[in-house]
Write a protein that holds these residues in place. Sequence first.
Motif, mmCIF file in Angstrom:
data_model
loop_
_atom_site.group_PDB
_atom_site.id
_atom_site.type_symbol
_atom_site.label_atom_id
_atom_site.label_comp_id
_atom_site.label_asym_id
_atom_site.label_seq_id
_atom_site.Cartn_x
_atom_site.Cartn_y
_atom_site.Cartn_z
ATOM 1 N N UNK A 160 36.123 33.948 42.023
ATOM 2 C CA UNK A 160 35.052 34.052 41.020
ATOM 3 C C UNK A 160 35.638 34.411 39.654
ATOM 4 N N UNK A 161 36.575 35.349 39.612
ATOM 5 C CA UNK A 161 37.209 35.729 38.338
ATOM 6 C C UNK A 161 37.869 34.525 37.669
ATOM 7 N N UNK A 162 38.667 33.778 38.441
ATOM 8 C CA UNK A 162 39.397 32.634 37.878
ATOM 9 C C UNK A 162 38.435 31.540 37.431
ATOM 10 N N UNK A 163 37.464 31.217 38.278
ATOM 11 C CA UNK A 163 36.501 30.168 37.935
ATOM 12 C C UNK A 163 35.706 30.563 36.691
ATOM 13 N N UNK A 206 44.614 33.026 31.201
ATOM 14 C CA UNK A 206 44.489 33.738 32.479
ATOM 15 C C UNK A 206 45.225 35.070 32.439
ATOM 16 N N UNK A 207 46.411 35.084 31.851
ATOM 17 C CA UNK A 207 47.186 36.328 31.757
ATOM 18 C C UNK A 207 46.433 37.374 30.934
ATOM 19 N N UNK A 208 45.753 36.941 29.882
ATOM 20 C CA UNK A 208 45.034 37.876 29.008
ATOM 21 C C UNK A 208 43.722 38.363 29.634
ATOM 22 N N UNK A 209 43.057 37.514 30.395
ATOM 23 C CA UNK A 209 41.722 37.827 30.910
ATOM 24 C C UNK A 209 41.708 38.502 32.277
ATOM 25 N N UNK A 210 42.748 38.316 33.071
ATOM 26 C CA UNK A 210 42.741 38.807 34.451
ATOM 27 C C UNK A 210 43.795 39.894 34.630
ATOM 28 N N UNK A 211 43.373 41.127 34.585
ATOM 29 C CA UNK A 211 44.318 42.244 34.666
ATOM 30 C C UNK A 211 45.054 42.284 36.002
ATOM 31 N N UNK A 212 44.452 41.752 37.056
ATOM 32 C CA UNK A 212 45.089 41.776 38.370
ATOM 33 C C UNK A 212 46.165 40.706 38.527
ATOM 34 N N UNK A 213 46.199 39.713 37.628
ATOM 35 C CA UNK A 213 47.185 38.625 37.724
ATOM 36 C C UNK A 213 48.480 39.081 37.046
ATOM 37 N N UNK A 214 49.441 39.482 37.836
ATOM 38 C CA UNK A 214 50.677 40.072 37.301
ATOM 39 C C UNK A 214 51.534 39.052 36.561
#
Length: 190
Positions: A132-135, A29-37
């Motif tokens: 949607x991003x997380x799923x 999740x940290x690598x794929x989602x730039x908005x997840x700090x």
Amino acid sequence: MVSYAQPEAPTLPAPVGLDAEIQRLQLLLAAELSWLQVSYGKAYRGSRKAPGGKVQYFPEVYAGKREYRDVLPNDNVAAQSFFYPTGPQANPNREPLPGTLSLQQPVDLIVWGNLEAIDPTKTWRYEAELVVDVVRVLNEDGRARIVRVVTQAEEVFRGFSPELLPAHQLRQPWAGFRVQMELNVGNVLC
């Protein structure tokens, strides 16, 4: 001491079983989602006594060196997540293969953030886009079975003391969700 102004998500040096699966998803999740700090790993249900003797429950992660830190919403972080095991590990098969035992465990992923800090160009409640991003990331990985997603604040933080969440973090621009899933822990050698 862990800084709440610039938190870092701890990782385990050699995780196994459930810890390995959670840490793998934490890093994915940290690598794929730039908005997840900040993407935390496994959280525990911590407790403390409030003035008056009432016990309050909150999510906390092990930070190393016998230290824990709570992972309640943080004004210094645009968005954060953590994993919270919600039930026992179980064998989904009646008959295990000789020498191994396949296990699954219910685990919830809790994501909470400040929509204005994540993307200040959007002036509407767009938490559905974050869901949607997380799923998408979890489905592409294929190791977890998503059971449901809830977005009501009282359900997102179910099991923890609601009075620990400041009122301003339960409405716009704050938003979040809880992804309830069955996580494949893998085969345990017997």
